[in-house]
Enzyme design. Structure first.
Site, short mmCIF file in Angstrom:
data_model
loop_
_atom_site.label_atom_id
_atom_site.label_comp_id
_atom_site.label_asym_id
_atom_site.label_seq_id
_atom_site.Cartn_x
_atom_site.Cartn_y
_atom_site.Cartn_z
N ALA A 73 39.43 38.61 27.40
CA ALA A 73 38.40 38.83 28.41
C ALA A 73 37.32 37.77 28.51
CB ALA A 73 37.74 40.19 28.17
N LYS A 109 36.55 38.08 34.95
CA LYS A 109 37.50 39.06 35.46
C LYS A 109 37.14 40.47 35.00
CE LYS A 109 41.29 35.72 35.93
NZ LYS A 109 40.55 34.50 35.54
N CYS A 130 45.98 29.70 34.29
CA CYS A 130 45.43 28.65 35.15
C CYS A 130 46.17 27.34 34.87
CB CYS A 130 43.93 28.50 34.96
SG CYS A 130 43.42 28.13 33.27
#
Length: 506
Positions: free
Chosen positions: A113, A118, A234
């Protein structure tokens, strides 16, 4: 900037994209970056934010709460940022949570996290209902995660600093939705953070692939039947993207890919690329990865992302009752029913010798004097040492886990008095406080408050509950344009500033 890209990366992308796509892909690195913010709809509606935004914004097509802003604007240097009205986030990074399709009342896990972008997006979609468990196994990154959750005013989050495998016995079959924004080689970060280019060759794709595969397997064990996992990275490498999903599907027949229609599809043909593990994938797995999503920097305004939506098959009627043992074992009493059954749990997430229970009387006095209604909702009040938290209902026992926050941090009980937390202030609405003070953004005292200054405030400016004591003296909730930013203590025309030093405007 394209001239700075690692030669090995350029060669690999040339082989993958081919002559028709490599030129626009490379050209994207010489184009200006796209900058984004995401509105915190738990605090303000999108329409209201559009009305009060003080800089130009344009919508992000795949995220209703997302907006582009122009380079040179500094949204982090604005009082509304300090009120938690928006989060500064790279636009393509908003896509995975959108694909997670979170609904209020669900149990959601953000497994990797930190720093919390997010997580705050998930929290806004939950609208304060259900349970959000956020975890990161890097202790140095958890502080930023906690701060962002507090800034966003999240009431129903639990923060862990654990290895995922240690979470499985506690949360087996517990979650409706799980986000895995996996650690990756970061190829999609080159334009945003140029130092990523220098570390790329040292950051092993093979090592990242092993971690990603473990995370998928671990997360699957914590997902309820019929639940959804979104796996995202990513990076552009097929080893960390399509190959991870294909391998997972071949090991988990109860899962399927939910096709994503809004972005360019994944590339099944890249499963045969020389960089991919040469093991043979099943035809089912190869076909399924065409339903994953790729966000390319030369195709949209963003740095790039990969995302896959995985759905677990629903349980059969005969098995449904025993699929979620953790949830069934731990429905706590509602905090709103304040009988003698309130929890006074001690410890810091690990089993400890019993201590004397902390008296809640100072907290009760504060609630009676300052708070309206039941801001904790169905949460269970728990104490870890002198610190009081509102822990989400339905949470299993967390003993043995490294718990950073077992819920909404309410404040500290110390030597017969209660000190409300900054997290409590940020999670409240102005209407939930019996004493409140809101500065207009044009009022110079708004910025001075954020700098930590003591302020002159007339007694008539303190809004008080007619049913209360009527006194303006003591704690009051301070806001800017009606949005809470912290606490103050008013007495005889002066407001003592309670804004935390580490949060102050510099």
């Amino acid at each position: 900037m394209s001239s700075k890209l690692p030669a090995a990366f350029v060669e690999k992308m040339n082989d993958l994209l081919g002559t028709d796509q490599i030129e626009p892909f490379m050209a994207s690195y010489d184009q200006p970056r796209a900058f984004g913010i995401r509105v915190n709809t738990a605090k303000i509606s999108i329409e209201d934010f559009k009305q009060c935004a003080t800089f130009a914004i344009q919508p992000v097509p795949w995220a209703p709460e997302g907006f582009y802003y122009e380079e040179g604007v500094r949204p982090g240097k604005h009082p509304y940022y300090h009120a938690g009205l928006y989060y500064i986030q790279e636009p393509s990074a908003m896509a995975p949570v959108q694909l997670l399709d979170v609904k209020p009342g669900e149990r959601v896990l953000d497994l990797c996290a930190a720093p919390g972008g997010k997580s705050t997006q998930i929290a806004a979609k939950l609208q304060g209902e259900g349970v959000l468990v956020v975890n990161d196994n890097h202790s140095d990154r958890v502080k930023a995660l906690v701060k962002n959750l507090e800034l966003f005013g999240v009431r129903n989050a639990v923060v862990l600093n654990e290895k995922p495998e240690r979470m499985i016995p506690v949360f087996r079959g517990y979650f409706d939705k799980i986000l895995i924004d996996g650690p990756c080689s970061g190829e999609g970060m080159f334009r945003k953070e140029e130092d990523m280019m220098s570390s790329w060759e040292r950051h092993s794709v093979e090592q990242c692939s092993l971690m990603q595969r473990e995370l998928l397997v671990q997360a699957a064990q914590m997902l309820a039947p019929g639940g959804r996992i979104v796996y995202s990275t990513c990076t552009f490498s097929p080893e960390e993207n399509e190959a991870q999903i294909a391998a997972f599907l071949d090991g988990h027949e109860e899962f399927e890919v939910v096709p994503v229609r809004d972005f360019e599809p994944g590339r099944p043909d890249w499963l045969r690329a020389p960089w991919v593990d040469p093991c043979a994938f099943s035809p089912r797995a190869v076909e399924a990865v065409a339903g994953t999503a790729r966000l390319w920097p030369h195709r949209l305004k963003g740095e790039g992302h990969f995302a896959a939506v995985l759905r677990r098959a629903p349980a059969s009627a005969g098995r449904a009752a025993d699929e979620r043992p953790a949830a069934a074992a731990a429905q706590p009493p509602a905090a709103g029913k304040r009988s003698g059954r309130e929890a006074l749990r001690q410890g810091k997430g690990r089993a400890e010798p019993p201590r004397a229970a902390v008296s809640l009387e100072p907290l009760r006095a504060f609630e009676k004097e300052l708070l309206r209604g039941e801001p904790y909702g169905a949460a269970q009040l728990v104490c870890y040492g002198e610190h009081a938290y509102a822990s989400p209902a339905g949470l299993p026992e967390l003993h043995g886990l490294k718990v950073v926050r077992p819920g909404w941090y309410i404040g500290a009980l110390h030597r017969g008095r209660f000190e409300p937390s900054h997290a409590l202030a940020m999670g409240l609405r102005m209407s939930e406080a019996k004493r409140a003070l809101s500065f207009a953004i044009q009022d110079g005292r708004a910025l001075r408050y954020l700098k930590g200054e003591t302020l002159e405030v007339a007694e008539s400016e303190i809004v008080r509950d007619p049913a209360g004591s009527g006194s303006a003296k003591g704690y009051c909730l301070v806001g800017i344009d009606g949005h809470p930013v912290g606490w103050g203590k008013w007495n005889d025309g002066m407001l003592k500033n309670e804004y935390p030093p580490g949060w102050r405007w510099t």
